[in-house]
Design a protein around this motif. Structure first.
Motif, PDB file in Angstrom:
ATOM      1  N   ASN A   6     -50.333   3.284 -24.200  1.00 17.72           N
ATOM      2  CA  ASN A   6     -51.490   3.174 -25.077  1.00 17.72           C
ATOM      3  C   ASN A   6     -52.186   1.568 -24.295  1.00 17.72           C
ATOM      4  OD1 ASN A   6     -51.662   5.234 -26.632  1.00 17.72           O
ATOM      5  ND2 ASN A   6     -50.288   4.253 -28.247  1.00 17.72           N
ATOM      6  N   SER A  56     -61.659   0.972 -15.741  1.00 21.09           N
ATOM      7  CA  SER A  56     -61.897   1.489 -17.281  1.00 21.09           C
ATOM      8  C   SER A  56     -61.208   2.545 -17.626  1.00 21.09           C
ATOM      9  CB  SER A  56     -63.572   2.226 -17.122  1.00 21.09           C
ATOM     10  OG  SER A  56     -63.341   3.329 -16.536  1.00 21.09           O
ATOM     11  N   THR A  57     -60.942   2.058 -19.380  1.00 24.76           N
ATOM     12  CA  THR A  57     -60.166   3.309 -20.151  1.00 24.76           C
ATOM     13  C   THR A  57     -61.205   3.595 -21.292  1.00 24.76           C
ATOM     14  OG1 THR A  57     -59.918   1.977 -21.405  1.00 24.76           O
ATOM     15  CG2 THR A  57     -58.559   1.966 -19.680  1.00 24.76           C
ATOM     16  N   SER A  58     -60.768   5.694 -21.035  1.00 22.95           N
ATOM     17  CA  SER A  58     -61.307   6.304 -22.218  1.00 22.95           C
ATOM     18  C   SER A  58     -60.087   6.816 -23.133  1.00 22.95           C
ATOM     19  CB  SER A  58     -61.952   7.015 -22.035  1.00 22.95           C
ATOM     20  OG  SER A  58     -61.497   8.336 -21.020  1.00 22.95           O
ATOM     21  N   ASP A  59     -60.500   7.496 -23.999  1.00 28.78           N
ATOM     22  CA  ASP A  59     -58.970   8.096 -25.352  1.00 28.78           C
ATOM     23  C   ASP A  59     -58.152   8.712 -24.644  1.00 28.78           C
ATOM     24  OD1 ASP A  59     -60.964   6.671 -27.098  1.00 28.78           O
ATOM     25  OD2 ASP A  59     -61.346   8.151 -28.017  1.00 28.78           O
ATOM     26  N   ASP A  60     -58.769   9.615 -23.599  1.00 29.94           N
ATOM     27  CA  ASP A  60     -57.873  10.428 -22.955  1.00 29.94           C
ATOM     28  C   ASP A  60     -57.716  10.165 -21.595  1.00 29.94           C
ATOM     29  OD1 ASP A  60     -60.002  11.657 -22.281  1.00 29.94           O
ATOM     30  OD2 ASP A  60     -59.559  13.732 -22.948  1.00 29.94           O
ATOM     31  N   SER A  61     -58.648   9.539 -20.669  1.00 28.70           N
ATOM     32  CA  SER A  61     -58.631   9.256 -19.245  1.00 28.70           C
ATOM     33  C   SER A  61     -58.182   7.475 -19.258  1.00 28.70           C
ATOM     34  CB  SER A  61     -59.474  10.176 -18.874  1.00 28.70           C
ATOM     35  OG  SER A  61     -60.849   9.644 -18.552  1.00 28.70           O
ATOM     36  N   ILE A  62     -58.170   7.510 -17.699  1.00 21.72           N
ATOM     37  CA  ILE A  62     -58.097   5.839 -16.668  1.00 21.72           C
ATOM     38  C   ILE A  62     -58.961   5.795 -15.410  1.00 21.72           C
ATOM     39  CG2 ILE A  62     -56.258   4.859 -18.111  1.00 21.72           C
ATOM     40  CD1 ILE A  62     -55.058   5.153 -15.440  1.00 21.72           C
ATOM     41  N   ASP A  63     -60.059   5.072 -15.151  1.00 23.85           N
ATOM     42  CA  ASP A  63     -60.417   4.710 -14.070  1.00 23.85           C
ATOM     43  C   ASP A  63     -59.588   4.347 -13.016  1.00 23.85           C
ATOM     44  OD1 ASP A  63     -62.329   6.878 -14.608  1.00 23.85           O
ATOM     45  OD2 ASP A  63     -64.132   5.361 -15.308  1.00 23.85           O
ATOM     46  N   THR A 120     -60.864   9.649 -10.857  1.00 27.36           N
ATOM     47  CA  THR A 120     -59.984   9.600 -12.680  1.00 27.36           C
ATOM     48  C   THR A 120     -58.938  10.106 -12.918  1.00 27.36           C
ATOM     49  OG1 THR A 120     -62.218   9.630 -13.113  1.00 27.36           O
ATOM     50  CG2 THR A 120     -60.843   9.933 -14.527  1.00 27.36           C
ATOM     51  N   ARG A 135     -54.607   9.430 -18.627  1.00 34.59           N
ATOM     52  CA  ARG A 135     -53.081   8.546 -19.303  1.00 34.59           C
ATOM     53  C   ARG A 135     -52.330   8.896 -18.937  1.00 34.59           C
ATOM     54  NH1 ARG A 135     -54.336   4.234 -22.431  1.00 34.59           N
ATOM     55  NH2 ARG A 135     -56.560   3.645 -22.306  1.00 34.59           N
TER      56      ARG A 135
END
Length: 130
Positions: A38, A58-65, A75, A78
Motif C-alpha cells: 500500500n 505509476s500505480t493503480s489499485d491492483d498493479s504498478i508499472d 506492468t 502489486r
C-alpha cells in the motif's frame, strides 16, 4: 489422577501452542507485506518476487508499472513486489565490504584465476577408442 488421563490434554496443549504462535507470526508477516504494497509510490525502487529490480513509474489499485531499464516499462501486480530497495545503501555496503577485507577479495580473484587454468580431460568416448 493417573498418568493416562493427563496424556490427551498434554498432547492437545503441546500441539496447539506452536500452531497458535505460527498463525500469529504469519498474520504479522502478511500485515507487513500489505503495508509495504500500500505504500508503493512512483519513484520508489523495488525488487519483485522474481528478483527483478525497477523503479515505480505509476500505480493503480491492483498493479504498478516498473521501469526496469531506460525506456523499458513493464506492468506488475502489486503482490509481486517483495521489498523496497535503497540503492545508495546497497552501494555503500558493497564499498564498506571492499574496504574491510581487501585480502579476501585478492584471494577470491586468485581462486578464479586458478580455476580458469584447469585442464580438461578427454571425453570418455575418445579414451575407449585409444
Amino acid at each position: 489422577m493417573d498418568l493416562q488421563s493427563l496424556i490427551l490434554p498434554l498432547l492437545i496443549v503441546l500441539l496447539a501452542v506452536p500452531l497458535f504462535l505460527q498463525a500469529r507470526k504469519q498474520k504479522r508477516s502478511m500485515a507487513e507485506q500489505q503495508k509495504l504494497q500500500n505504500s508503493i509510490a512512483p519513484g520508489d525502487k523495488v525488487m519483485t518476487t522474481s528478483g527483478v529490480f525497477g523503479t515505480v513509474v505509476s500505480t493503480s489499485d491492483d498493479s504498478i508499472d516498473l521501469e526496469i531499464a531506460p525506456g523499458t516499462t513493464t506492468t506488475w501486480v502489486r503482490a509481486a513486489v517483495r521489498e523496497k530497495v535503497n540503492t545508495d545503501t546497497a552501494a555503500e555496503a558493497v564499498e564498506a565490504k571492499k574496504d574491510e577485507a581487501p585480502a579476501e577479495a585478492d584471494s577470491a580473484e586468485a581462486a578464479v584465476i586458478t580455476e580458469s587454468k584447469a585442464e580438461v580431460a578427454e571425453p570418455i568416448e575418445q579414451q575407449k577408442i585409444n
